[in-house]
Design an enzyme around this catalytic site. Sequence first.
Site, PDB file in Angstrom:
ATOM      1  N   GLY A  59       0.846  -1.208   0.000  1.00 49.90           N
ATOM      2  CA  GLY A  59       0.000   0.000   0.000  1.00 49.90           C
ATOM      3  C   GLY A  59       0.873   1.246   0.000  1.00 49.90           C
TER       4      GLY A  59
ATOM      5  N   ILE B 221      -1.489  -1.957  -5.277  1.00 52.72           N
ATOM      6  CA  ILE B 221      -2.324  -2.641  -6.270  1.00 52.72           C
ATOM      7  C   ILE B 221      -2.335  -1.854  -7.582  1.00 52.72           C
ATOM      8  CG2 ILE B 221      -4.534  -1.553  -5.697  1.00 52.72           C
ATOM      9  CD1 ILE B 221      -5.701  -4.432  -5.794  1.00 52.72           C
TER      10      ILE B 221
ATOM     11  N   GLN C 164      -1.494   7.850   1.013  1.00 54.93           N
ATOM     12  CA  GLN C 164      -1.099   9.113   1.641  1.00 54.93           C
ATOM     13  C   GLN C 164       0.101   8.914   2.565  1.00 54.93           C
ATOM     14  OE1 GLN C 164      -3.556  10.718   4.731  1.00 54.93           O
ATOM     15  NE2 GLN C 164      -2.830  12.800   4.449  1.00 54.93           N
TER      16      GLN C 164
ATOM     17  N   TYR D  60     -14.831   0.327   9.454  1.00 48.42           N
ATOM     18  CA  TYR D  60     -13.386   0.592   9.517  1.00 48.42           C
ATOM     19  C   TYR D  60     -12.889   0.445  10.969  1.00 48.42           C
ATOM     20  CZ  TYR D  60      -9.165   3.582   9.273  1.00 48.42           C
ATOM     21  OH  TYR D  60      -7.886   4.102   9.357  1.00 48.42           O
TER      22      TYR D  60
HETATM   23  N1  NAD Z   1      -4.413   8.885   6.677  1.00 46.89           N
HETATM   24  C1  NAD Z   1      -4.905   8.934   7.899  1.00 46.89           C
HETATM   25  O1  NAD Z   1      -5.316  10.004   8.359  1.00 46.89           O
HETATM   26  C2  NAD Z   1      -4.965   7.682   8.740  1.00 46.89           C
HETATM   27  C3  NAD Z   1      -5.437   7.773  10.057  1.00 46.89           C
HETATM   28  C4  NAD Z   1      -5.511   6.628  10.841  1.00 46.89           C
HETATM   29  C5  NAD Z   1      -5.048   5.411  10.324  1.00 46.89           C
HETATM   30  N2  NAD Z   1      -4.580   5.343   9.045  1.00 46.89           N
HETATM   31  C6  NAD Z   1      -4.134   4.030   8.545  1.00 46.89           C
HETATM   32  O2  NAD Z   1      -2.867   4.137   7.917  1.00 46.89           O
HETATM   33  C7  NAD Z   1      -2.800   3.211   6.809  1.00 46.89           C
HETATM   34  C8  NAD Z   1      -2.452   3.975   5.540  1.00 46.89           C
HETATM   35  O3  NAD Z   1      -3.455   4.957   5.337  1.00 46.89           O
HETATM   36  P1  NAD Z   1      -3.394   5.982   4.109  1.00 46.89           P
HETATM   37  O4  NAD Z   1      -4.049   7.228   4.565  1.00 46.89           O
HETATM   38  O5  NAD Z   1      -2.049   6.046   3.529  1.00 46.89           O
HETATM   39  O6  NAD Z   1      -4.404   5.246   3.110  1.00 46.89           O
HETATM   40  P2  NAD Z   1      -4.628   5.529   1.544  1.00 46.89           P
HETATM   41  O7  NAD Z   1      -6.039   5.201   1.242  1.00 46.89           O
HETATM   42  O8  NAD Z   1      -4.115   6.882   1.172  1.00 46.89           O
HETATM   43  O9  NAD Z   1      -3.663   4.454   0.888  1.00 46.89           O
HETATM   44  C9  NAD Z   1      -3.937   3.088   0.903  1.00 46.89           C
HETATM   45  C10 NAD Z   1      -3.145   2.450  -0.233  1.00 46.89           C
HETATM   46  O10 NAD Z   1      -3.490   1.058  -0.263  1.00 46.89           O
HETATM   47  C11 NAD Z   1      -3.635   0.688  -1.618  1.00 46.89           C
HETATM   48  N3  NAD Z   1      -4.495  -0.483  -1.723  1.00 46.89           N
HETATM   49  C12 NAD Z   1      -5.842  -0.548  -1.703  1.00 46.89           C
HETATM   50  N4  NAD Z   1      -6.254  -1.817  -1.874  1.00 46.89           N
HETATM   51  C13 NAD Z   1      -5.142  -2.561  -1.993  1.00 46.89           C
HETATM   52  C14 NAD Z   1      -4.899  -3.949  -2.179  1.00 46.89           C
HETATM   53  N5  NAD Z   1      -5.916  -4.830  -2.295  1.00 46.89           N
HETATM   54  N6  NAD Z   1      -3.620  -4.374  -2.253  1.00 46.89           N
HETATM   55  C15 NAD Z   1      -2.583  -3.499  -2.167  1.00 46.89           C
HETATM   56  N7  NAD Z   1      -2.753  -2.182  -1.987  1.00 46.89           N
HETATM   57  C16 NAD Z   1      -4.014  -1.723  -1.903  1.00 46.89           C
HETATM   58  C17 NAD Z   1      -4.227   1.896  -2.328  1.00 46.89           C
HETATM   59  O11 NAD Z   1      -3.972   1.848  -3.730  1.00 46.89           O
HETATM   60  C18 NAD Z   1      -3.485   3.029  -1.616  1.00 46.89           C
HETATM   61  O12 NAD Z   1      -2.304   3.376  -2.320  1.00 46.89           O
HETATM   62  C19 NAD Z   1      -4.157   2.509   6.766  1.00 46.89           C
HETATM   63  O13 NAD Z   1      -4.086   1.308   7.481  1.00 46.89           O
HETATM   64  C20 NAD Z   1      -5.066   3.467   7.497  1.00 46.89           C
HETATM   65  O14 NAD Z   1      -6.136   2.789   8.088  1.00 46.89           O
HETATM   66  C21 NAD Z   1      -4.538   6.450   8.235  1.00 46.89           C
END
Ligand code: NAD
Length: 317
Positions: free
Chosen positions: A9, A36, A13, A143
């Site tokens: 992933g 992905i 972000q 979630y």
């Molecule tokens: N951004 C926030 O504010 C925040 C806050 C709390 C927790 N988190 C956690 O941090 C982690 C990263 O969050 P983020 O904000 O970068 O998320 P995001 O949605 O920006 O990125 C997720 C990435 O996962 C990829 N993805 C989706 N399905 C996939 C699959 N089947 N196989 C491989 N890759 C796949 C997407 O293409 C994307 O690049 C997550 O676990 C999220 O729950 C984020």
Amino acid sequence: MPSKILIIGACGQIGSELTTKLREIHGVENVIASDINTRKLDLVNSGPFEIIDAKNFNAIKDCCKHYNIDTIYLMAALLSATGEKYPMEAWDLNMNSLFHVLNLAKGSTIKKVYWPSSIAVFGPTTPRKDTPQHTICEPTTVYGITKQVGERWCEYYHKKYGVDVRSIRYPGIISHKAMPGGGTTDYAVEIYHEAIKHGSYECFLSEDTNLPMMFMDDAIKATIDLMDASNEDLTIRSSYNLAAISFTPKQIYESIKVHLPHFEMTYKPDFRQAIADSWPSSIDDSVARKDWNWQHHFDLDAMTKVMLKELKIKYLN
Ligand SMILES: NC(=O)c1ccc[n+]([C@@H]2O[C@H](COP(=O)([O-])OP(=O)(O)OC[C@H]3O[C@@H](n4cnc5c(N)ncnc54)[C@H](O)[C@@H]3O)[C@@H](O)[C@H]2O)c1
């Protein structure tokens, strides 16, 4: 031997900035980015990159074998707002990807796993102010349920199988590089972009919705500090509370207005308001501060200055 790291992933972000930082620290060839899709071309072209579906155990396993991976960061997930639209997909991705990585780490050459949880593990029955590390967790979003269940499994795999899994309950993360991926705190990123591009923003949360947030640089530092901490110092194997700043939409608006006096903000709460209302307004992260010396550096005004400076360069040059 340098650590060989796989990020799943990596185009998201947090994953994209984490990959860049880990490549600076460990060397480009030692950090394998995967996702992905290939939507972050700079990342795809700047070092080893593999297309991996996080729901595919064999794909993760083959990649780990091919590159002699010893550390996995699992960053793929469906976030809070998107998860409410696609609940079964959120359950499927968030749970199965975690099981795959934990099962792979069990009794293998994978030495360390990082998996982020979220403030979404809390719910309306959780004490909202200074939410303690150990408290009531009755999440009301799919979630949040996946994160709560994931935390239990992380602790279980650590206790039962000795898997060195580490986790942080991130608050809302704010950055100027990648856009957020469908969470309830996304407004706090969008607002800066809209302030620079259009001078106005319609917020999907009400003006007094107080939520815990963190600037990306602090989130990346926390993640790396936790992964560098010595095993014996860690007392939490579910997920650490982590805090930096809490603010409302009105407060972030005022912080931006200091630099852009003509900026205008309106409010039109949507379905995300109910999610935000079920989350804490501030977090007690004293256990993280004690166990691995966590400290944040950015307050709201320091973050606003960097966000506006960087986005001005992006949009106005
Ligand atoms: N951004 C926030 O504010 C925040 C806050 C709390 C927790 N988190 C956690 O941090 C982690 C990263 O969050 P983020 O904000 O970068 O998320 P995001 O949605 O920006 O990125 C997720 C990435 O996962 C990829 N993805 C989706 N399905 C996939 C699959 N089947 N196989 C491989 N890759 C796949 C997407 O293409 C994307 O690049 C997550 O676990 C999220 O729950 C984020």
